[in-house]
Scaffold this active site. Structure first.
Site, short mmCIF file in Angstrom:
data_model
loop_
_atom_site.label_atom_id
_atom_site.label_comp_id
_atom_site.label_asym_id
_atom_site.label_seq_id
_atom_site.Cartn_x
_atom_site.Cartn_y
_atom_site.Cartn_z
CE LYS A 95 -3.80 -2.39 2.28
NZ LYS A 95 -3.10 -3.64 2.64
O1 LIG Z 1 -8.97 -3.23 1.86
C1 LIG Z 1 -8.09 -4.03 2.22
C2 LIG Z 1 -6.85 -4.08 1.65
C3 LIG Z 1 -5.96 -5.02 2.06
N1 LIG Z 1 -6.26 -5.90 3.03
C4 LIG Z 1 -5.24 -6.92 3.40
O2 LIG Z 1 -5.75 -8.21 3.05
C5 LIG Z 1 -5.45 -9.15 4.06
C6 LIG Z 1 -6.70 -9.65 4.70
O3 LIG Z 1 -6.42 -10.60 5.68
P1 LIG Z 1 -7.56 -11.54 6.35
O4 LIG Z 1 -6.82 -12.28 7.39
O5 LIG Z 1 -8.12 -12.42 5.28
O6 LIG Z 1 -8.58 -10.62 6.92
C7 LIG Z 1 -4.50 -8.44 5.03
O7 LIG Z 1 -3.18 -8.65 4.60
C8 LIG Z 1 -4.87 -6.97 4.87
O8 LIG Z 1 -3.76 -6.12 5.13
C9 LIG Z 1 -7.50 -5.87 3.60
O9 LIG Z 1 -7.83 -6.67 4.50
N2 LIG Z 1 -8.39 -4.93 3.17
#
Ligand SMILES: O=c1ccn([C@@H]2O[C@H](COP(=O)(O)O)[C@@H](O)[C@H]2O)c(=O)[nH]1
Length: 272
Positions: A95
């Site tokens: 990001k």
């Molecule tokens: O809007 C967003 C952008 C990035 N993320 C990232 O995705 C994963 C989600 O992890 P989970 O464990 O499946 O919840 C994580 O690396 C976030 O930094 C997001 O969740 N939302």
């Protein structure tokens, strides 16, 4: 092969829209890794090996590595994925967002140091902060649009010229920034109505869709809202629900991860 072509091929080869997120959290690691010198590398390697035939992409989240000074293990895990599964796109979730000169260094970090096929970037500083990533013509820039967290609404839902800001981002990336077809957008699975709005704006552009699994996004609503006419177009990310599928301390973490990844991939495919 460029990022978008590689992604299209992975959708087909693995019959999967599942992106396996790599968010290694030492406090949730299985006990047998406790005395290993490089536990993060070993954990991620096992997860990659267990899910590579089920995934359309892998997404390491850089914060989980950098917080521990474990960038060396991230380098090695990226090299491992590239060597053993070169057909699966590797997305560095970082990001990034900064002025052009600094963005150029972030692009080198993502694409040269880690060898990622694509990196997540923040659009807040405008096109000149994203352009340096496009200079890597075979790589992708995945722009935050409508994020999965509740607080994303604070800014992304602000109205400008009669439309919420996230729709302006989608329109701007689709019409102006995506000159060489290298862009994708991040849209959360936790907001299926907005996902459908974004799909309507951007046509076939790939979407990285986090929010199923631990964040509770509904798989059916996500797929129905975000799929393209061809039943693809998305990398639906799940991290913690796959990585920590096994009970704490269990030795079967890779098998449990594979089971949940299979279930998630199959649930997604039901609605494509
Ligand atoms: O809007 C967003 C952008 C990035 N993320 C990232 O995705 C994963 C989600 O992890 P989970 O464990 O499946 O919840 C994580 O690396 C976030 O930094 C997001 O969740 N939302």
């Amino acid at each position: 092969m460029n990022f978008i072509n590689k992604l299209s091929a992975a959708w087909t080869t693995n019959n999967s829209l599942l992106c396996v997120g790599l968010d290694p959290d030492l406090s949730r690691f299985p006990a047998q890794l406790a005395n290993e010198p490089d536990p993060i590398y070993l954990f991620c390697k096992e997860i990659i090996d267990a899910t590579a035939d089920l995934a359309c992409s892998f997404k390491p989240q850089i914060a989980y590595f950098a917080a521990l000074g474990a960038e060396g293990q991230l380098e090695r895990i990226c090299a491992y994925a590239r060597q053993h599964y070169p057909h699966i796109p590797l997305i560095l979730d970082a990001k990034r967002g900064d002025i052009g000169a600094t963005a150029r260094q972030y692009a080198r970090e993502a694409f040269d140091r880690y060898g990622a096929d694509a990196v997540t970037v923040n659009p807040y500083m405008g096109f000149d902060s994203v352009e340096p990533y496009m200079e890597w013509t075979d790589r992708g820039a995945i722009v935050l649009c409508r994020t999965s967290n509740p607080g994303g609404s604070d800014l992304q839902f602000l109205m400008a010229d009669g439309k919420p800001l996230y729709q302006h981002v989608a329109r701007m990336v689709a019409d102006k920034w995506n000159k060489n077809g290298q862009c994708a957008l991040v849209v959360g699975a936790t907001f299926p109505e907005e996902l459908a709005q974004v799909r309507a704006i951007v046509g076939e552009m790939p979407l990285l869709v986090p929010g199923v699994g631990a964040q509770g996004g509904d798989v059916e609503a996500t797929v129905r809202s975000g799929r393209t006419a061809g039943g693809a177009g998305m990398m639906i990310n799940s991290s913690r629900a796959i990585l920590y599928a096994a009970p704490q301390g269990s030795e079967d973490f890779a098998a449990a991860a594979r089971r949940v990844a299979t279930e998630t991939r199959d649930a997604i495919n039901l609605y494509r």
